[in-house]
Design an enzyme around this catalytic site. Structure first.
Site, PDB file in Angstrom:
ATOM      1  N   GLU A   1       0.858  -1.191   0.000  1.00  0.00           N
ATOM      2  CA  GLU A   1       0.000   0.000   0.000  1.00  0.00           C
ATOM      3  C   GLU A   1       0.889   1.235   0.000  1.00  0.00           C
ATOM      4  OE1 GLU A   1      -3.410   0.793  -0.261  1.00  0.00           O
ATOM      5  OE2 GLU A   1      -2.404   2.733  -0.371  1.00  0.00           O
TER       6      GLU A   1
ATOM      7  N   TYR B   1      -4.059   2.795   4.624  1.00  0.00           N
ATOM      8  CA  TYR B   1      -4.665   1.467   4.525  1.00  0.00           C
ATOM      9  C   TYR B   1      -6.182   1.592   4.401  1.00  0.00           C
ATOM     10  CZ  TYR B   1      -0.049  -0.126   5.640  1.00  0.00           C
ATOM     11  OH  TYR B   1       1.310  -0.348   5.579  1.00  0.00           O
ATOM     12  N   GLY B   2      -6.738   0.832   3.477  1.00  0.00           N
ATOM     13  CA  GLY B   2      -8.192   0.867   3.289  1.00  0.00           C
ATOM     14  C   GLY B   2      -8.624   1.591   2.022  1.00  0.00           C
ATOM     15  N   GLY B   3      -7.706   2.339   1.393  1.00  0.00           N
ATOM     16  CA  GLY B   3      -8.007   2.942   0.102  1.00  0.00           C
ATOM     17  C   GLY B   3      -9.117   3.982   0.141  1.00  0.00           C
ATOM     18  N   THR B   4      -9.795   4.110  -0.986  1.00  0.00           N
ATOM     19  CA  THR B   4     -10.785   5.165  -1.191  1.00  0.00           C
ATOM     20  C   THR B   4     -11.936   5.076  -0.201  1.00  0.00           C
ATOM     21  OG1 THR B   4     -10.282   4.991  -3.548  1.00  0.00           O
ATOM     22  CG2 THR B   4     -12.250   6.243  -2.943  1.00  0.00           C
ATOM     23  N   CYS B   5     -12.552   3.907  -0.115  1.00  0.00           N
ATOM     24  CA  CYS B   5     -13.788   3.784   0.666  1.00  0.00           C
ATOM     25  C   CYS B   5     -13.562   4.234   2.101  1.00  0.00           C
ATOM     26  CB  CYS B   5     -14.284   2.341   0.622  1.00  0.00           C
ATOM     27  SG  CYS B   5     -15.850   2.109   1.477  1.00  0.00           S
TER      28      CYS B   5
ATOM     29  N   HIS C   1     -44.989  -4.342   9.965  1.00  0.00           N
ATOM     30  CA  HIS C   1     -45.577  -3.008  10.036  1.00  0.00           C
ATOM     31  C   HIS C   1     -44.983  -2.249  11.210  1.00  0.00           C
ATOM     32  CE1 HIS C   1     -48.546   0.200   9.939  1.00  0.00           C
ATOM     33  NE2 HIS C   1     -48.640   0.066  11.267  1.00  0.00           N
TER      34      HIS C   1
HETATM   35  C1  LIG Z   1     -16.674  10.311  -2.336  1.00  0.00           C
HETATM   36  C2  LIG Z   1     -16.904   8.851  -2.582  1.00  0.00           C
HETATM   37  C3  LIG Z   1     -17.940   8.217  -1.942  1.00  0.00           C
HETATM   38  C4  LIG Z   1     -18.178   6.852  -2.162  1.00  0.00           C
HETATM   39  N1  LIG Z   1     -19.244   6.273  -1.540  1.00  0.00           N
HETATM   40  C5  LIG Z   1     -19.499   4.974  -1.773  1.00  0.00           C
HETATM   41  C6  LIG Z   1     -20.585   4.328  -1.134  1.00  0.00           C
HETATM   42  O1  LIG Z   1     -21.310   4.939  -0.342  1.00  0.00           O
HETATM   43  N2  LIG Z   1     -20.801   3.013  -1.398  1.00  0.00           N
HETATM   44  C7  LIG Z   1     -20.001   2.314  -2.258  1.00  0.00           C
HETATM   45  O2  LIG Z   1     -20.251   1.114  -2.462  1.00  0.00           O
HETATM   46  N3  LIG Z   1     -18.967   2.891  -2.883  1.00  0.00           N
HETATM   47  C8  LIG Z   1     -18.689   4.196  -2.662  1.00  0.00           C
HETATM   48  N4  LIG Z   1     -17.612   4.781  -3.284  1.00  0.00           N
HETATM   49  C9  LIG Z   1     -16.773   3.969  -4.194  1.00  0.00           C
HETATM   50  C10 LIG Z   1     -15.804   3.113  -3.377  1.00  0.00           C
HETATM   51  O3  LIG Z   1     -15.038   3.938  -2.533  1.00  0.00           O
HETATM   52  C11 LIG Z   1     -14.889   2.276  -4.272  1.00  0.00           C
HETATM   53  O4  LIG Z   1     -15.670   1.627  -5.235  1.00  0.00           O
HETATM   54  C12 LIG Z   1     -14.175   1.260  -3.395  1.00  0.00           C
HETATM   55  O5  LIG Z   1     -13.271   1.936  -2.546  1.00  0.00           O
HETATM   56  C13 LIG Z   1     -13.488   0.153  -4.161  1.00  0.00           C
HETATM   57  O6  LIG Z   1     -12.232   0.508  -4.464  1.00  0.00           O
HETATM   58  P1  LIG Z   1     -11.070  -0.524  -4.799  1.00  0.00           P
HETATM   59  O7  LIG Z   1     -11.143  -1.751  -3.955  1.00  0.00           O
HETATM   60  O8  LIG Z   1     -11.081  -0.706  -6.236  1.00  0.00           O
HETATM   61  O9  LIG Z   1      -9.760   0.299  -4.405  1.00  0.00           O
HETATM   62  P2  LIG Z   1      -9.515   1.618  -3.586  1.00  0.00           P
HETATM   63  O10 LIG Z   1     -10.386   1.675  -2.399  1.00  0.00           O
HETATM   64  O11 LIG Z   1      -9.520   2.783  -4.494  1.00  0.00           O
HETATM   65  O12 LIG Z   1      -8.045   1.373  -3.045  1.00  0.00           O
HETATM   66  C14 LIG Z   1      -6.940   1.203  -3.880  1.00  0.00           C
HETATM   67  C15 LIG Z   1      -5.685   1.307  -3.044  1.00  0.00           C
HETATM   68  O13 LIG Z   1      -4.565   0.997  -3.848  1.00  0.00           O
HETATM   69  C16 LIG Z   1      -3.512   1.863  -3.507  1.00  0.00           C
HETATM   70  N5  LIG Z   1      -2.593   1.941  -4.653  1.00  0.00           N
HETATM   71  C17 LIG Z   1      -2.864   2.439  -5.881  1.00  0.00           C
HETATM   72  N6  LIG Z   1      -1.800   2.290  -6.688  1.00  0.00           N
HETATM   73  C18 LIG Z   1      -0.843   1.692  -5.955  1.00  0.00           C
HETATM   74  C19 LIG Z   1       0.485   1.283  -6.227  1.00  0.00           C
HETATM   75  N7  LIG Z   1       1.033   1.428  -7.450  1.00  0.00           N
HETATM   76  N8  LIG Z   1       1.213   0.723  -5.228  1.00  0.00           N
HETATM   77  C20 LIG Z   1       0.681   0.549  -3.996  1.00  0.00           C
HETATM   78  N9  LIG Z   1      -0.576   0.916  -3.690  1.00  0.00           N
HETATM   79  C21 LIG Z   1      -1.335   1.473  -4.654  1.00  0.00           C
HETATM   80  C22 LIG Z   1      -4.197   3.175  -3.202  1.00  0.00           C
HETATM   81  O14 LIG Z   1      -3.389   3.997  -2.395  1.00  0.00           O
HETATM   82  C23 LIG Z   1      -5.449   2.694  -2.484  1.00  0.00           C
HETATM   83  O15 LIG Z   1      -5.241   2.627  -1.100  1.00  0.00           O
HETATM   84  C24 LIG Z   1     -17.329   6.127  -3.047  1.00  0.00           C
HETATM   85  C25 LIG Z   1     -16.265   6.754  -3.683  1.00  0.00           C
HETATM   86  C26 LIG Z   1     -16.046   8.101  -3.455  1.00  0.00           C
HETATM   87  C27 LIG Z   1     -14.895   8.766  -4.144  1.00  0.00           C
END
Ligand SMILES: Cc1cc2nc3c(=O)[nH]c(=O)nc-3n(C[C@H](O)[C@H](O)[C@H](O)COP(=O)(O)OP(=O)(O)OC[C@H]3O[C@@H](n4cnc5c(N)ncnc54)[C@H](O)[C@@H]3O)c2cc1C
Length: 463
Positions: free
Chosen positions: A34, A38-42, A445
């Protein structure tokens, strides 16, 4: 240095960690990499923080309207944006830390912090070290799209990531993009007290939704004082002193909105441009999404792409399902095992404005194009007891079924509890049961779901 692993997972989004832990539990020697939190976008800039902020905004809205419920609050409702942000940071921070601890406490799993890049089809380089993987899983997710809008270079703009640092109330937030990210931020900032304008280039917000769902959502937002400008097909940005101007069209009357802050919510791009995919020979589509088959295998044997970066889903639940598909197909070890496929997945999502729309299956447009003979039932939320009791009667529920096969084709529940009640429909669709089963269900209900059998009893041919 070169270290050999059975599996290397790149990214800790919504599928990588679960897959890494499952493989490690099965005795594989696994590395997960990573580069950021940790945990990425969500966890860090998506679902968790936004829904935490939505909860603060809902509390503000209820407090302001307390008098309707007989709850008197002396003086105006004040929002402390620093506390709102602190609550959000605490909830998201805990989720990220818990994940980090889980990964670091897992036997057979090596956690590496750094940016990973393919060196070849079997090797990844991170922090100058080479990791060799018999299998490599890419879970790199995506980031906000920043298109080259004319004038964008002159102004400061925000994305869903930089919005996470905001601990003050913008006076007038302009949001470009009328899909779920823009609408959720729009409603929450309006409820915090900002003036909000949402600009959308398509003729309607949430472009792919049924027009009546889109119109219903627009009504809810407009009633709260949010300005929505659709059909902005020629957007330009300019600086006017300490204000930001966004021009909406280039023909006819020149419409311009002036605000203090600009949020871009115009879509997502996959994090695949800096991954060295070319060194591994991994194919992408024209937008950079990694091409995969129905089992999420790339064109290179031994490499999978899971989560948003494969373009087959854009949600947490789709990313997590990618993990299940890959893990079950690799680890079941059972010749009778039914191969799991992405194409078995039913479209389902919610949009977390209040009240929320929940959607499963096909839209009206898709049903018409499919040529099926369809029946539809609809009921306004103003005729749903639970909604009336809660004082949240906006929206409707609409269920469409196949007149011949009795399958449920699609459903939208826009209204209080719509994000939960929709699962009654989704689960019956997964069970491949006819709608007539649900028609005879006796639901509790007073709930929103209670009216689903009633709606199914009042079907008429779809126009
Ligand atoms: C504002 C917002 C609100 C959202 N709300 C919802 C919701 O309510 N419900 C829902 O289902 N979805 C929601 N989503 C979408 C959801 O966040 C994503 O679909 C979900 O996080 C799945 O992402 P993923 O597993 O593909 O990877 P991500 O969660 O994007 O994580 C990818 C990870 O890989 C890492 N990474 C990238 N490139 C490299 C590299 N070269 N080397 C090492 N690490 C790397 C990044 O740093 C990141 O931590 C929302 C998105 C946004 C932007």
């Amino acid at each position: 240095m070169r270290t050999k692993f059975d599996a290397v997972v790149i990214g800790t989004g919504q599928s990588g960690p679960a897959l890494a832990v499952r493989l490690a539990g099965a005795g594989h020697k696994v590395a997960i990499i990573e580069r950021n939190r940790y945990g990425g976008t969500c966890v860090n800039t998506g679902c968790t923080p936004t829904k935490t902020l939505v909860a603060s905004a809902y509390a503000a809205h209820l407090a302001r309207n307390g008098v309707d419920y007989g709850v008197m609050i002396d003086g105006p409702v004040k929002i402390d944006m620093k506390r709102v942000k602190a609550r959000k940071d605490a909830v998201a921070g805990r989720a990220s830390e818990n994940l980090e601890q889980w990964l670091k406490g897992t036997r057979n799993l090596t956690v590496i912090h750094g940016h990973a890049r393919f060196d070849s089809a079997k090797t990844v380089r991170v922090n100058g070290e080479v990791l060799e993987g018999d299998r490599i899983f890419v879970n790199v997710g995506g980031r906000a799209l920043v298109p080259p809008l004319p004038g964008l270079g002159q102004v400061q703009y925000l994305t869903n990531s930089s919005m996470m640092d905001i601990d003050f109330l913008p006076e007038h937030l302009i949001i470009i993009g009328g899909s779920y990210i823009g609408l959720e931020f729009g409603q929450m900032y309006r409820r915090f007290g900002a003036q909000v304008t949402i600009i959308e280039k398509m003729p309607q917000i949430i472009g792919r939704e049924d027009p009546e769902v889109s119109a219903g959502v627009a009504d809810i937002l407009r009633k709260e004082g949010i300005a929505i400008e659709t059909g902005a097909d020629c957007i330009r940005v300019q600086k006017h002193g300490d204000r930001i101007g966004v021009t909406l069209d280039c023909t006819g009357t020149l419409r311009e909105v002036l605000g203090t802050h600009l949020l871009l919510a115009m879509g997502r791009v996959p994090n695949t441009d800096d991954l060295g995919l070319e060194s591994a020979g991994i194919k992408t589509d024209t937008r950079g999404y990694i091409a995969v088959d129905d089992q999420l295998r790339t064109n290179v044997p031994g490499v999978w792409a899971i989560g948003d970066c494969n373009g087959r889903g854009a949600f947490t639940h789709t990313s997590y399902n990618d993990y299940e598909i890959v893990a079950d197909n690799l680890l079941s070890g059972d010749a009778q095992h039914e191969v799991r496929k992405v194409s078995d997945r039913i479209t389902a999502y919610a949009l977390f404005i209040a009240p929320p729309p929940g959607r499963v299956g096909m839209t009206d447009d898709e049903i018409r194009k499919s040529g099926r003979r369809a029946l539809v039932g609809k009921r306004p939320m103003s005729r749903v007891n639970r909604a009336v009791e809660k004082g949240e009667t906006e929206g409707f529920m609409k269920i469409t079924v196949d007149a011949d096969t009795k399958e449920i084709l699609g459903t939208a529940i826009l209204g209080v509890g719509g994000d939960e009640a929709i699962h009654c429909i989704l689960d019956v669709m997964y069970a491949k049961a006819p709608y007539t089963v649900l028609r005879r269900a006796v639901n509790i209900h007073p709930t929103v779901a209670e009216l689903i059998p009633t709606v199914l009893g009042e079907l008429t041919p779809m126009a």
